[in-house]
Scaffold this motif. Structure first.
Motif, PDB file in Angstrom:
ATOM      1  N   ARG A  33      -3.482  10.441  22.523  1.00 31.65           N
ATOM      2  CA  ARG A  33      -4.411   9.329  22.319  1.00 31.65           C
ATOM      3  C   ARG A  33      -4.478   8.423  23.552  1.00 31.65           C
ATOM      4  O   ARG A  33      -4.661   7.201  23.444  1.00 31.65           O
ATOM      5  CB  ARG A  33      -4.030   8.521  21.070  1.00 31.65           C
ATOM      6  N   GLN A  34      -4.369   9.009  24.732  1.00 32.03           N
ATOM      7  CA  GLN A  34      -4.281   8.218  25.962  1.00 32.03           C
ATOM      8  C   GLN A  34      -5.517   7.363  26.205  1.00 32.03           C
ATOM      9  O   GLN A  34      -5.400   6.166  26.507  1.00 32.03           O
ATOM     10  CB  GLN A  34      -4.035   9.126  27.167  1.00 32.03           C
ATOM     11  N   ILE A  35      -6.690   7.942  26.103  1.00 35.63           N
ATOM     12  CA  ILE A  35      -7.907   7.177  26.404  1.00 35.63           C
ATOM     13  C   ILE A  35      -8.096   6.060  25.389  1.00 35.63           C
ATOM     14  O   ILE A  35      -8.452   4.928  25.751  1.00 35.63           O
ATOM     15  CB  ILE A  35      -9.131   8.098  26.453  1.00 35.63           C
ATOM     16  N   ARG A  36      -7.881   6.341  24.129  1.00 34.97           N
ATOM     17  CA  ARG A  36      -8.028   5.299  23.104  1.00 34.97           C
ATOM     18  C   ARG A  36      -7.061   4.147  23.360  1.00 34.97           C
ATOM     19  O   ARG A  36      -7.431   2.968  23.243  1.00 34.97           O
ATOM     20  CB  ARG A  36      -7.807   5.902  21.712  1.00 34.97           C
ATOM     21  N   ARG A  37      -5.830   4.480  23.723  1.00 28.94           N
ATOM     22  CA  ARG A  37      -4.841   3.423  23.986  1.00 28.94           C
ATOM     23  C   ARG A  37      -5.159   2.680  25.295  1.00 28.94           C
ATOM     24  O   ARG A  37      -5.009   1.460  25.367  1.00 28.94           O
ATOM     25  CB  ARG A  37      -3.440   4.026  24.031  1.00 28.94           C
ATOM     26  N   MET A  38      -5.580   3.404  26.314  1.00 28.57           N
ATOM     27  CA  MET A  38      -5.954   2.746  27.566  1.00 28.57           C
ATOM     28  C   MET A  38      -7.065   1.733  27.338  1.00 28.57           C
ATOM     29  O   MET A  38      -7.022   0.607  27.859  1.00 28.57           O
ATOM     30  CB  MET A  38      -6.415   3.790  28.595  1.00 28.57           C
ATOM     31  N   CYS A  39      -8.068   2.148  26.571  1.00 27.10           N
ATOM     32  CA  CYS A  39      -9.205   1.261  26.345  1.00 27.10           C
ATOM     33  C   CYS A  39      -8.774  -0.012  25.630  1.00 27.10           C
ATOM     34  O   CYS A  39      -9.216  -1.119  25.977  1.00 27.10           O
ATOM     35  CB  CYS A  39     -10.290   1.994  25.552  1.00 27.10           C
ATOM     36  N   ARG A  40      -7.922   0.099  24.644  1.00 23.63           N
ATOM     37  CA  ARG A  40      -7.487  -1.081  23.880  1.00 23.63           C
ATOM     38  C   ARG A  40      -6.477  -1.913  24.666  1.00 23.63           C
ATOM     39  O   ARG A  40      -6.627  -3.125  24.817  1.00 23.63           O
ATOM     40  CB  ARG A  40      -6.888  -0.656  22.546  1.00 23.63           C
ATOM     41  N   GLU A  41      -5.432  -1.264  25.177  1.00 24.54           N
ATOM     42  CA  GLU A  41      -4.308  -1.998  25.747  1.00 24.54           C
ATOM     43  C   GLU A  41      -4.547  -2.463  27.177  1.00 24.54           C
ATOM     44  O   GLU A  41      -3.933  -3.439  27.623  1.00 24.54           O
ATOM     45  CB  GLU A  41      -3.050  -1.129  25.688  1.00 24.54           C
ATOM     46  N   LEU A  42      -5.444  -1.789  27.914  1.00 18.86           N
ATOM     47  CA  LEU A  42      -5.734  -2.188  29.295  1.00 18.86           C
ATOM     48  C   LEU A  42      -7.092  -2.861  29.449  1.00 18.86           C
ATOM     49  O   LEU A  42      -7.286  -3.664  30.361  1.00 18.86           O
ATOM     50  CB  LEU A  42      -5.665  -0.976  30.226  1.00 18.86           C
ATOM     51  N   LEU A  43      -8.046  -2.522  28.544  1.00 22.81           N
ATOM     52  CA  LEU A  43      -9.410  -3.029  28.695  1.00 22.81           C
ATOM     53  C   LEU A  43      -9.853  -3.935  27.547  1.00 22.81           C
ATOM     54  O   LEU A  43     -10.887  -4.605  27.660  1.00 22.81           O
ATOM     55  CB  LEU A  43     -10.401  -1.857  28.800  1.00 22.81           C
ATOM     56  N   GLY A  44      -9.119  -3.953  26.444  1.00 21.73           N
ATOM     57  CA  GLY A  44      -9.536  -4.755  25.292  1.00 21.73           C
ATOM     58  C   GLY A  44     -10.769  -4.191  24.599  1.00 21.73           C
ATOM     59  O   GLY A  44     -11.524  -4.932  23.968  1.00 21.73           O
ATOM     60  N   LEU A  45     -10.964  -2.877  24.699  1.00 30.00           N
ATOM     61  CA  LEU A  45     -12.135  -2.228  24.128  1.00 30.00           C
ATOM     62  C   LEU A  45     -11.714  -1.203  23.075  1.00 30.00           C
ATOM     63  O   LEU A  45     -10.717  -0.506  23.229  1.00 30.00           O
ATOM     64  CB  LEU A  45     -12.951  -1.525  25.220  1.00 30.00           C
ATOM     65  N   HIS A  46     -12.500  -1.116  22.022  1.00 30.67           N
ATOM     66  CA  HIS A  46     -12.237  -0.160  20.951  1.00 30.67           C
ATOM     67  C   HIS A  46     -13.144   1.054  21.132  1.00 30.67           C
ATOM     68  O   HIS A  46     -14.357   0.915  21.358  1.00 30.67           O
ATOM     69  CB  HIS A  46     -12.492  -0.799  19.584  1.00 30.67           C
ATOM     70  N   VAL A  47     -12.572   2.261  21.062  1.00 29.58           N
ATOM     71  CA  VAL A  47     -13.349   3.488  21.230  1.00 29.58           C
ATOM     72  C   VAL A  47     -14.091   3.808  19.935  1.00 29.58           C
ATOM     73  O   VAL A  47     -13.486   3.986  18.881  1.00 29.58           O
ATOM     74  CB  VAL A  47     -12.434   4.665  21.620  1.00 29.58           C
ATOM     75  N   VAL A  48     -15.401   3.885  20.041  1.00 30.33           N
ATOM     76  CA  VAL A  48     -16.242   4.239  18.898  1.00 30.33           C
ATOM     77  C   VAL A  48     -16.436   5.748  18.839  1.00 30.33           C
ATOM     78  O   VAL A  48     -16.371   6.355  17.771  1.00 30.33           O
ATOM     79  CB  VAL A  48     -17.609   3.534  18.990  1.00 30.33           C
ATOM     80  N   GLU A  80       3.108  -3.772  15.080  1.00 28.84           N
ATOM     81  CA  GLU A  80       4.457  -3.218  14.892  1.00 28.84           C
ATOM     82  C   GLU A  80       5.130  -2.913  16.219  1.00 28.84           C
ATOM     83  O   GLU A  80       6.360  -2.960  16.322  1.00 28.84           O
ATOM     84  CB  GLU A  80       4.372  -1.950  14.045  1.00 28.84           C
ATOM     85  N   MET A  81       4.339  -2.631  17.272  1.00 29.22           N
ATOM     86  CA  MET A  81       4.905  -2.385  18.601  1.00 29.22           C
ATOM     87  C   MET A  81       5.291  -3.681  19.300  1.00 29.22           C
ATOM     88  O   MET A  81       5.943  -3.649  20.341  1.00 29.22           O
ATOM     89  CB  MET A  81       3.895  -1.618  19.475  1.00 29.22           C
ATOM     90  N   GLY A  82       4.866  -4.813  18.760  1.00 27.05           N
ATOM     91  CA  GLY A  82       5.213  -6.089  19.362  1.00 27.05           C
ATOM     92  C   GLY A  82       4.117  -6.733  20.175  1.00 27.05           C
ATOM     93  O   GLY A  82       4.328  -7.778  20.807  1.00 27.05           O
ATOM     94  N   MET A  83       2.919  -6.160  20.172  1.00 29.61           N
ATOM     95  CA  MET A  83       1.813  -6.754  20.910  1.00 29.61           C
ATOM     96  C   MET A  83       1.353  -8.034  20.215  1.00 29.61           C
ATOM     97  O   MET A  83       1.331  -8.110  18.983  1.00 29.61           O
ATOM     98  CB  MET A  83       0.647  -5.763  21.013  1.00 29.61           C
ATOM     99  N   THR A  84       0.984  -9.027  21.009  1.00 31.42           N
ATOM    100  CA  THR A  84       0.527 -10.303  20.451  1.00 31.42           C
ATOM    101  C   THR A  84      -0.947 -10.565  20.743  1.00 31.42           C
ATOM    102  O   THR A  84      -1.552 -11.435  20.119  1.00 31.42           O
ATOM    103  CB  THR A  84       1.366 -11.459  21.015  1.00 31.42           C
ATOM    104  N   SER A  85      -1.522  -9.813  21.691  1.00 35.33           N
ATOM    105  CA  SER A  85      -2.939 -10.011  22.017  1.00 35.33           C
ATOM    106  C   SER A  85      -3.451  -8.808  22.785  1.00 35.33           C
ATOM    107  O   SER A  85      -2.676  -7.990  23.286  1.00 35.33           O
ATOM    108  CB  SER A  85      -3.137 -11.282  22.853  1.00 35.33           C
ATOM    109  N   LEU A  86      -4.782  -8.732  22.873  1.00 38.30           N
ATOM    110  CA  LEU A  86      -5.437  -7.699  23.657  1.00 38.30           C
ATOM    111  C   LEU A  86      -6.128  -8.340  24.855  1.00 38.30           C
ATOM    112  O   LEU A  86      -6.535  -9.505  24.779  1.00 38.30           O
ATOM    113  CB  LEU A  86      -6.472  -6.957  22.804  1.00 38.30           C
ATOM    114  N   PRO A  87      -6.271  -7.616  25.964  1.00 37.43           N
ATOM    115  CA  PRO A  87      -6.932  -8.210  27.140  1.00 37.43           C
ATOM    116  C   PRO A  87      -8.412  -8.433  26.884  1.00 37.43           C
ATOM    117  O   PRO A  87      -9.003  -7.829  25.987  1.00 37.43           O
ATOM    118  CB  PRO A  87      -6.701  -7.155  28.232  1.00 37.43           C
ATOM    119  N   TYR A  88      -8.996  -9.307  27.687  1.00 37.99           N
ATOM    120  CA  TYR A  88     -10.441  -9.564  27.588  1.00 37.99           C
ATOM    121  C   TYR A  88     -11.171  -8.440  28.313  1.00 37.99           C
ATOM    122  O   TYR A  88     -10.805  -8.078  29.431  1.00 37.99           O
ATOM    123  CB  TYR A  88     -10.800 -10.911  28.203  1.00 37.99           C
ATOM    124  N   PRO A  89     -12.208  -7.863  27.692  1.00 38.14           N
ATOM    125  CA  PRO A  89     -12.890  -6.724  28.316  1.00 38.14           C
ATOM    126  C   PRO A  89     -13.461  -7.057  29.687  1.00 38.14           C
ATOM    127  O   PRO A  89     -14.106  -8.093  29.861  1.00 38.14           O
ATOM    128  CB  PRO A  89     -14.015  -6.411  27.325  1.00 38.14           C
TER     129      PRO A  89
END
Length: 296
Positions: A246-261, A180-189
């Motif tokens: 939710r800064q760390i969760r978003r950083m991990c996904r949007e900058l690192l391509g990682l999901h916070v468990v 919904e924000m317009g993202m088309t992909s996530l970065p490779y970890p």
């Protein structure tokens, strides 16, 4: 006095009303709302024994700030429907193994007042009028500070580093919110290189203001597959000096391509979680209280 970060507004009113405040050696009239120059440094308090101290040296806030090891499933701020506020855990029964200092605070009768603010089936009494200094979302755990001291709250929110342990795995796909924000992909970890998080200019998706560089970021553990290769999982340590939602969760996904468990806060400034059990709380030690007084 409050704007100079010398003490809270409530504490300043009490000191002025009791004719205990001296400015450049002269007693301040007990009239509230007076102003002093922003560069004033000669504000002193006369104690009952005649001794003078600066406002920041006062230690009558022994119970005004406490720390909780928040479990998952509790929200730090005002709850939405069907959400449980973490302040409900600040009950007499949940005090962690009181030290002699804690016992003295309880015996004094001046701090740590309990009341039945929340009407649940158990009728549990909790600490009254404490507010969280910072947020820790429902899915996160760890160190959460509650306070009635305005100076402490301001310093925690604006000045102190926050340290987290973050367990991650590769993000599999975009979330509905990201689409919904317009993202088309996530970065490779990335494998081990987290140094770019310490640089200026990193942005979260659609945010106009860049993030502050993280204070520190490193891998602590690296997950391996059956062939001994990195499988994208692992445990990171991240230290921030800001706290967007939710800064760390978003950083991990949007900058690192990682999901916070899992996400756990273990330190704020000089206050460490250490051996405080999940769901338990304690007052700050004298050394921890002093660390929250601005040094400037």
């Amino acid at each position: 006095m409050s704007e100079l970060n010398l003490c809270s507004r409530r504490q300043a009113d009490k000191l002025i009303s009791n004719s205990m405040v001296y400015l450049q050696g002269k007693l301040v009239e007990p009239v509230l709302g007076q102003k002093v120059d922003a560069n004033e440094t000669e504000i002193k308090i006369q104690l009952q024994n005649g001794e003078y101290k600066s406002v920041g040296e006062l230690s009558d806030d022994k119970g005004e700030t406490v720390v909780l090891n928040k479990p998952k499933g509790f929200v730090s701020s005002q709850p939405e429907t069907n959400k449980i506020p973490a302040v409900r855990l600040l009950s007499r029964e949940n005090i962690f193994t009181p030290t002699q200092e804690t016992k003295n605070i309880l015996k004094s009768g001046n701090y740590l007042h309990f009341g039945k603010r929340f009407h649940d089936e158990n009728g549990v009494s909790t600490l009254m009028n404490y507010a969280p200094a910072g947020r820790l979302d429902e899915d996160s755990s760890g160190l959460l500070i509650f306070t009635k001291n305005g100076v402490h709250a301001k310093n925690i929110l604006t000045s102190l580093d926050k340290e987290y342990l973050v367990k991650v795995e590769p993000a599999q796909s975009l979330s509905r919110r990201e689409v919904e924000m317009g993202m088309t992909s996530l970065p490779y970890p990335p494998k081990w290189d987290l140094t770019f998080l310490k640089r200026k200019g990193n942005r979260l998706w659609n945010d106009t203001k860049a993030l502050k560089p993280v204070v520190d970021a490193e891998w602590i553990e690296e997950g391996k597959d059956t062939d001994g290769r990195w499988n994208g999982e692992g445990l990171m340590r991240i230290v921030l000096n800001e706290g967007k939602k939710r800064q760390i969760r978003r950083m991990c996904r949007e900058l690192l391509g990682l999901h916070v468990v899992e996400l756990k806060r273990i330190r704020v400034g000089d206050i460490h979680l250490k051996n405080l059990p999940v769901g338990k709380w304690r007052p700050l030690t004298r050394k921890e209280r002093e660390s929250l007084i601005p040094k400037d």
